[in-house]
Enzyme design. Sequence first.
Site, PDB file in Angstrom:
ATOM      1  N   HIS A   1       2.547   0.565  -6.327  1.00 12.18           N
ATOM      2  CA  HIS A   1       2.342   0.674  -4.592  1.00 12.18           C
ATOM      3  C   HIS A   1       2.505  -0.615  -3.997  1.00 12.18           C
ATOM      4  O   HIS A   1       1.163  -1.010  -3.858  1.00 12.18           O
ATOM      5  CB  HIS A   1       1.182   1.571  -4.598  1.00 12.18           C
ATOM      6  CG  HIS A   1       1.356   2.197  -2.986  1.00 12.18           C
ATOM      7  ND1 HIS A   1       2.118   2.104  -2.090  1.00 12.18           N
ATOM      8  CD2 HIS A   1       0.113   2.859  -2.561  1.00 12.18           C
ATOM      9  CE1 HIS A   1       1.799   2.625  -1.292  1.00 12.18           C
ATOM     10  NE2 HIS A   1       0.736   3.144  -1.322  1.00 12.18           N
TER      11      HIS A   1
ATOM     12  N   GLN B   1       0.950  -1.485  -0.413  1.00 20.16           N
ATOM     13  CA  GLN B   1      -0.612  -1.259  -0.294  1.00 20.16           C
ATOM     14  C   GLN B   1      -1.312  -2.410  -0.783  1.00 20.16           C
ATOM     15  O   GLN B   1      -2.256  -3.020   0.161  1.00 20.16           O
ATOM     16  CB  GLN B   1      -0.958   0.002  -1.086  1.00 20.16           C
ATOM     17  CG  GLN B   1      -2.325   0.446  -0.959  1.00 20.16           C
ATOM     18  CD  GLN B   1      -2.459   0.703   0.566  1.00 20.16           C
ATOM     19  OE1 GLN B   1      -2.232   1.909   0.920  1.00 20.16           O
ATOM     20  NE2 GLN B   1      -3.715   0.086   1.189  1.00 20.16           N
TER      21      GLN B   1
ATOM     22  N   CYS C   1      -7.118   2.635  -0.785  1.00 18.29           N
ATOM     23  CA  CYS C   1      -5.835   3.018  -0.228  1.00 18.29           C
ATOM     24  C   CYS C   1      -5.875   4.321   0.779  1.00 18.29           C
ATOM     25  O   CYS C   1      -4.796   4.228   1.559  1.00 18.29           O
ATOM     26  CB  CYS C   1      -4.539   2.775  -1.095  1.00 18.29           C
ATOM     27  SG  CYS C   1      -4.682   4.308  -2.328  1.00 18.29           S
TER      28      CYS C   1
ATOM     29  N   ARG D   1      -1.645  -1.867   7.057  1.00 12.28           N
ATOM     30  CA  ARG D   1      -0.088  -1.540   6.473  1.00 12.28           C
ATOM     31  C   ARG D   1       1.024  -1.837   7.469  1.00 12.28           C
ATOM     32  O   ARG D   1       1.826  -2.219   7.103  1.00 12.28           O
ATOM     33  CB  ARG D   1      -0.363   0.138   6.042  1.00 12.28           C
ATOM     34  CG  ARG D   1      -1.131   0.326   4.967  1.00 12.28           C
ATOM     35  CD  ARG D   1      -0.526  -0.054   3.612  1.00 12.28           C
ATOM     36  NE  ARG D   1       0.735   0.427   3.438  1.00 12.28           N
ATOM     37  CZ  ARG D   1       1.134   1.615   2.892  1.00 12.28           C
ATOM     38  NH1 ARG D   1      -0.014   2.303   2.569  1.00 12.28           N
ATOM     39  NH2 ARG D   1       2.268   1.921   2.615  1.00 12.28           N
TER      40      ARG D   1
HETATM   41  N1  NVA Z   1      -2.526   6.869  -6.475  1.00 10.89           N
HETATM   42  C1  NVA Z   1      -2.488   7.568  -5.132  1.00 10.89           C
HETATM   43  C2  NVA Z   1      -2.103   6.812  -3.892  1.00 10.89           C
HETATM   44  C3  NVA Z   1      -1.694   7.488  -2.726  1.00 10.89           C
HETATM   45  C4  NVA Z   1      -1.404   6.531  -1.763  1.00 10.89           C
HETATM   46  C5  NVA Z   1      -0.953   8.238  -5.572  1.00 10.89           C
HETATM   47  O1  NVA Z   1      -0.117   8.037  -6.230  1.00 10.89           O
HETATM   48  O2  NVA Z   1      -1.187   9.485  -5.000  1.00 10.89           O
HETATM   49  N1   CP Z   2      -2.300   4.654   1.210  1.00  6.30           N
HETATM   50  C1   CP Z   2      -0.904   5.458   1.360  1.00  6.30           C
HETATM   51  O1   CP Z   2       0.090   4.968   0.797  1.00  6.30           O
HETATM   52  O2   CP Z   2      -1.287   6.607   1.791  1.00  6.30           O
HETATM   53  P1   CP Z   2      -0.242   7.801   2.394  1.00  6.30           P
HETATM   54  O3   CP Z   2       0.049   8.481   1.155  1.00  6.30           O
HETATM   55  O4   CP Z   2      -0.564   8.530   3.431  1.00  6.30           O
HETATM   56  O5   CP Z   2       1.331   7.158   2.927  1.00  6.30           O
END
Ligand code: NVA
Ligand code: CP
Length: 304
Positions: free
Chosen positions: A129, A132, A258, A286
Amino acid sequence: MKHYLQFKDLSADDYAHLFERAAVIKKKFKSYEKYHPLTDRTVALIFEKASTRTRVSFEAGTYQLGGSVVHLTTGDSQLGRAEPIEDSARVISRMVDLVMIRTYEQEKIERFASHSRVPVINGLTNEFHPCQILADIFTFIEHRGSIAGKTVAWVGDGNNMANTWLQAAELLGFTVHVSTPSGYEIDSSVAGVAKGSHYKVFKDPLEACRGADLITTDVWTSMGYEAENEARKQAFADWCVDAEMMAVAAPDALFMHCLPAHRGEEVEADVIDGPQSVVWDEAENRLHAQKALMEFLLLGKVQG
Ligand code: NVA
Ligand code: CP
């Protein structure tokens, strides 16, 4: 042409530029100064998983930079009806200037990027990610200055966020103290870092937090892993960031998440809603960090 598929796709110099630009672009936004470097540019936002922050920040950010967006999901496009990802990439990238994708396997976004005529941004995969962590480090710098030489404690799942922190630590010169329940460890080969480089593994989450400059965590069950929810609830019960963990960290330690968060699971309400938490700045950033990223991928190292 550069893609942003994982954190290590950019150099430390590129990040220094992005953090500076994020601050400049944020200032312009806060003072209602028009800044339209993406006039006549179109960004495709492709979501194969749910999102609030990523969608709003990319969509609002593109419009604020003078561009337009096209929003696609698996359910309302041919992506959900088995059109090959390579064909989707060839077609979409002939019509837009930039693509952001949130999907499952990293391999999928790599296949898309290798058939794309335009830069591709990873808006979250099972493995990474990067947008983030870009915003998280920008937030750390705003509050505490350079992250080089600092210690970040990761408490929880060895997931996409953990992997990305590991890449960032190696690239930007800080250390991650990682504590995960057994069975949910980080894997340096998946994270794409040298084994043991810039991270230390702790069995006890409290020990991981000792002396840390930043404590951060994430949901116990990431998107795509919902079938494991019950098993994870049991395995992760002791990996909840609480006041005791914050107390053994550095006195000025920050807390980040996050989001979305589950109070009472991975973090206690008095921590996420407490004075050391910067989660709302982190979420807002973000927007600013990704505007800097889009500017960089489309226009290079803009000054002024
Ligand atoms: N680790 C989480 C982050 C969400 C923003 C996911 O992948 O669902
Ligand atoms: N932290 C993040 O990526 O949030 P969303 O899943 O809401 O985009």
